[in-house]
Design an enzyme around this catalytic site. Structure first.
Site, mmCIF file in Angstrom:
data_model
loop_
_atom_site.group_PDB
_atom_site.id
_atom_site.type_symbol
_atom_site.label_atom_id
_atom_site.label_comp_id
_atom_site.label_asym_id
_atom_site.label_seq_id
_atom_site.Cartn_x
_atom_site.Cartn_y
_atom_site.Cartn_z
ATOM 1 N N CYS A 136 -11.860 1.981 -29.263
ATOM 2 C CA CYS A 136 -13.235 2.455 -29.482
ATOM 3 C C CYS A 136 -14.011 2.530 -28.173
ATOM 4 C CB CYS A 136 -13.948 1.537 -30.446
ATOM 5 S SG CYS A 136 -13.105 1.485 -32.009
ATOM 6 N N GLU A 137 -13.610 3.390 -27.306
ATOM 7 C CA GLU A 137 -14.290 3.623 -26.019
ATOM 8 C C GLU A 137 -14.065 5.076 -25.639
ATOM 9 O OE1 GLU A 137 -15.905 1.455 -23.950
ATOM 10 O OE2 GLU A 137 -15.371 -0.428 -24.931
ATOM 11 N N ARG A 165 3.435 -1.684 -5.707
ATOM 12 C CA ARG A 165 3.603 -0.425 -6.443
ATOM 13 C C ARG A 165 4.914 0.300 -6.096
ATOM 14 N NH1 ARG A 165 -0.899 2.685 -7.878
ATOM 15 N NH2 ARG A 165 -2.063 1.464 -6.366
ATOM 16 N N GLY A 189 0.765 -1.237 0.000
ATOM 17 C CA GLY A 189 0.000 0.000 0.000
ATOM 18 C C GLY A 189 0.792 1.281 0.000
ATOM 19 N N ARG A 213 -5.079 2.251 -15.987
ATOM 20 C CA ARG A 213 -5.273 3.005 -14.742
ATOM 21 C C ARG A 213 -6.081 4.298 -14.915
ATOM 22 N NH1 ARG A 213 -2.127 4.823 -11.469
ATOM 23 N NH2 ARG A 213 -3.092 3.901 -9.643
ATOM 24 N N TYR A 253 1.199 -1.979 -12.218
ATOM 25 C CA TYR A 253 -0.185 -2.076 -12.681
ATOM 26 C C TYR A 253 -0.355 -1.435 -14.063
ATOM 27 C CZ TYR A 253 -0.619 -3.153 -7.724
ATOM 28 O OH TYR A 253 -0.450 -3.703 -6.472
ATOM 29 N N GLU A 263 4.134 -6.532 2.073
ATOM 30 C CA GLU A 263 3.876 -6.966 0.702
ATOM 31 C C GLU A 263 3.850 -5.772 -0.244
ATOM 32 O OE1 GLU A 263 0.895 -10.614 2.121
ATOM 33 O OE2 GLU A 263 0.032 -8.751 1.392
#
Ligand code: LLP
Length: 425
Positions: free
Chosen positions: A358-359, A292, A241, A328, A387, A289
């Site tokens: 196409c979004e 990032r 985190g 992200r 990520y 853990e």
């Protein structure tokens, strides 16, 4: 200094001009700095070593599971936090020791549990009583004992994006505070279960130290109650985190200053020190853990401008990279600094930097102030080592980018660009 830096108005990765690498390997391209990853790892690990706490530093491999990056960290001595049988396979294949592998996740299948038990990994972090019962049954059938840490949901607001908050009542993770003691009691009586620890991961991209302090205090109280029930806790697993800086990563007179006043940002060192200070009194072995914080600022996604389109309300910079390479921004409204590879004194304009998919949600940056870009200009989307590739997809049958690792005056292609033929496997 960061291993991505600007010299003479041009972006470098360690000893190389990013422009030269993208000319050789093509665009879009994920580019990583080996020495930045090592620096991040040591920045977290070193204070723990000096603290004399007994600890295991398990890299959360979901952040970036490129085999070379996995090897790099296992060779440094890292353990692994895995979230699936696939990640367990990768961890074992790329050198992580079984006694440093911990398996987390709310939905482990029977096959995954059996695989992990046969491999005799150090720990399962468990998230429901039913899961613990299933693990016990499978362990019984195999004639082994499963070591578990019970994940508690402490209902603490990590003050991060709602999609990456995990320790609040409304989240699916961990076991509710109100049930936790009962779950400890029941589990400790199961025949093939050894309860070795308590786990809590309250969220990702946490930029302040206060939520950690709250979590550690909560865990301290909980350990006391559990031990009063006669259950000895050896490990306190604190999850990951640690937040990283996404704004003003690079500053230069041709890059607009970004507003990051809303986040009280703690450095990696401050995060680790705050945890160590609180934990040293508990006399437990510590597991962390980090994902990032080890790899995010060690990677950039390089793309190219295809077209400029002036809409009635907005100007669009249309590029060759988008949500299938970097999810992200569209998934969490995440902010990534975008830096042209060649900085120029063009003045700034406000544009939407979008991808080719196409979004409507396919954007890299919305209402972004940046130098005037033209067709053919290349740019780097900063802080995408975590990520980024690991969340990429083949949507619109697009091919995933190549990945290159720079190491001082050497560089290596560490994953080839996907080929169209691979799309029909
Ligand atoms: N441990 C557990 C149990 C986790 O669930 C996670 C991340 C970590 C450790 C590593 O957390 P980190 O140090 O990376 O914050 N895709 C999102 C982040 C999802 C995090 C999921 N769990 C993003 O791009 O922001």
């Amino acid at each position: 200094m960061n291993h991505f830096y600007i010299k003479d108005n041009r972006l470098y990765a360690e000893n190389f001009l990013v422009e030269d690498l993208v000319k050789e390997f093509g665009s879009p391209l994920y580019l990583y700095s080996k020495n930045q990853i090592l620096r991040n790892y040591r920045e977290i690990n070193q204070p723990l070593v000096s603290s004399k706490l007994d600890f295991i530093n398990c890299y959360a491999i979901k952040a970036n599971s490129n085999p070379e990056i996995l090897k790099l960290l296992s060779e440094e001595g890292a353990g692994a936090e895995v979230a699936s049988g696939g990640e367990l396979y990768l961890a074992l294949k790329f050198g992580y020791l079984r006694n440093k592998i911990t398996f987390t996740g709310v939905g482990k299948t029977d096959e995954e549990i059996e695989y992990a038990l046969r491999e005799n990994i150090f720990n399962f972090t468990v998230e429901s009583l039913q899961e613990i019962q299933v693990i016990s049954e499978i362990a019984h059938n195999l004639g082994v004992i499963a070591r578990i840490s019970i994940r508690v949901n402490p209902d603490i607001d990590a003050k991060t994006h709602p999609y990456i908050t995990t320790g609040m009542k409304e989240n699916k993770f961990g076991i509710d505070s109100k049930d936790i003691l009962e779950v400890f009691r029941t589990s400790s009586k199961l025949p093939n279960i050894d309860v070795i620890g308590i786990h809590s991961h309250i969220g990702s991209q946490i930029t302040e130290v206060n939520p950690y302090i709250e979590a550690v205090k909560y865990l301290g109280d909980l350990i006391e109650k559990v031990e009063k029930m006669g259950i000895h806790i050896s490990y306190l697993n604190f999850g990951g985190g640690f937040g990283v800086k996404y704004k003003n990563v690079l500053s230069h007179r041709y890059i607009p200053l970004e507003d990051d006043s809303e986040t009280g940002y703690a450095s990696l060192g401050e995060h680790v020190e705050s945890v160590i200070k609180l934990l040293s009194s508990y006399n437990k072995k510590l597991v962390i853990e980090p994902g990032r914080s080890l790899v995010a600022n060690a990677g950039v996604l390089v793309g190219k401008v295809l077209y400029i389109k002036q809409g009635e309300l907005k100007k669009f910079v249309i590029t060759d990279t988008g949500m299938n390479d970097l999810m992200r921004p569209c998934l969490y409204q995440a902010y990534h600094q975008v830096v042209p590879l060649n900085l120029k004194d063009t003045g700034f304009e406000t544009v939407d930097i979008v991808g080719p998919v196409c979004e409507t949600s396919d954007f890299l940056a919305v209402k972004r102030s940046i130098q005037k870009l033209e067709r053919g200009d290349r740019f780097a989307v900063m802080t995408t080592g975590a990520y980024g590739y690991s969340l990429s997809s083949n949507y619109n049958a697009r091919l995933r980018p190549a990945e290159v690792l720079v190491d001082g005056d050497k560089y290596h292609l560490i994953r080839e660009r996907e080929k169209v033929e691979e799309l029909h496997y």
